[in-house]
Write an enzyme that holds these catalytic residues in place. Structure first.
Site, PDB file in Angstrom:
ATOM      1  N   CYS A 104       0.852  -1.181   0.000  1.00  0.00           N
ATOM      2  CA  CYS A 104       0.000   0.000   0.000  1.00  0.00           C
ATOM      3  C   CYS A 104       0.892   1.236   0.000  1.00  0.00           C
ATOM      4  O   CYS A 104       1.860   1.305   0.766  1.00  0.00           O
ATOM      5  CB  CYS A 104      -0.900  -0.004   1.237  1.00  0.00           C
ATOM      6  SG  CYS A 104      -2.047   1.390   1.295  1.00  0.00           S
ATOM      7  N   GLU A 147      -8.467  -0.706  -3.672  1.00  0.00           N
ATOM      8  CA  GLU A 147      -8.852   0.708  -3.674  1.00  0.00           C
ATOM      9  C   GLU A 147     -10.298   0.905  -3.228  1.00  0.00           C
ATOM     10  O   GLU A 147     -10.611   1.886  -2.545  1.00  0.00           O
ATOM     11  CB  GLU A 147      -8.607   1.334  -5.047  1.00  0.00           C
ATOM     12  CG  GLU A 147      -7.161   1.274  -5.523  1.00  0.00           C
ATOM     13  CD  GLU A 147      -6.137   1.844  -4.549  1.00  0.00           C
ATOM     14  OE1 GLU A 147      -6.470   2.732  -3.733  1.00  0.00           O
ATOM     15  OE2 GLU A 147      -4.981   1.385  -4.600  1.00  0.00           O
TER      16      GLU A 147
END
Length: 189
Positions: A104, A147
């Protein structure tokens, strides 16, 4: 703005790190598709590119809106680029899970194996507010899920057990000096 313009006009911004409240609560829906959103999207693409990411959510730039941009290959290695506002994942049909290393941009330097469905279908709106449906596997399928999680206030570490989450944070801490607070807007010294 067309995707080609969004890719051309943005500037990288600093990425918000795990722990910031904006990453850990559901985002507000996108209702205004005007110039401010278009500039945000352009900056999201520029930031994602500067950070060498697959996708990025608005919350990762500190903006409380349910939107993400993606620029990554699908299961056939075809480059896919787009925007999804107000994303919703369709429930997976036949649930074939794949466990892969996942990272991430909000926890740079860390990676953990996460199991997710092999393919994903995400519905929402494009940068103009028009309906859009994106389906894909490979990096794209994982990106759509990762996402969309961000827009729901979930970071992928929330999917890990406590022990693995602590290991992930220790791993990221080992590389922290490579990622200054304003990364990727500026490079590390």
């Amino acid at each position: 703005m067309p995707i080609a313009e969004l890719l051309r006009l943005g500037r990288p911004r600093p990425i918000v790190r795990w722990g910031d409240p904006v990453l850990h609560r559901p985002a507000q829906p996108v209702t205004d598709f005007g110039p401010e959103l278009q500039q945000l999207l352009a900056d999201m693409f520029a930031t994602n590119r500067a950070a060498n990411g697959a996708g990025i959510a608005a919350q990762q730039l500190g903006v409380d809106l349910a939107v993400f941009a993606y620029d990554c290959p699908d299961q056939t290695w075809e480059r896919r680029i787009g925007v999804i506002c107000n994303p919703v994942l369709d429930p997976p049909g036949r649930r074939s899970l794949v466990t892969l290393g996942e990272g991430c941009l909000s926890l740079p330097g860390g990676e953990a194996e996460v199991s997710r469905p092999e393919y994903a279908t995400c519905r929402g709106q494009d940068q103009f507010g028009e309906p859009v449906v994106v389906t894909g596997g490979g990096t794209l399928g994982r990106c759509l899920q990762h996402e969309t999680d961000h827009t729901r206030g979930t970071v992928y570490g929330d999917r890990l057990n406590t022990r693995r989450r602590k290991e992930l944070h220790r791993e990221a801490a080992r590389y922290a000096d490579r990622f200054p607070a304003d990364w990727p807007a500026t490079e590390a010294p």
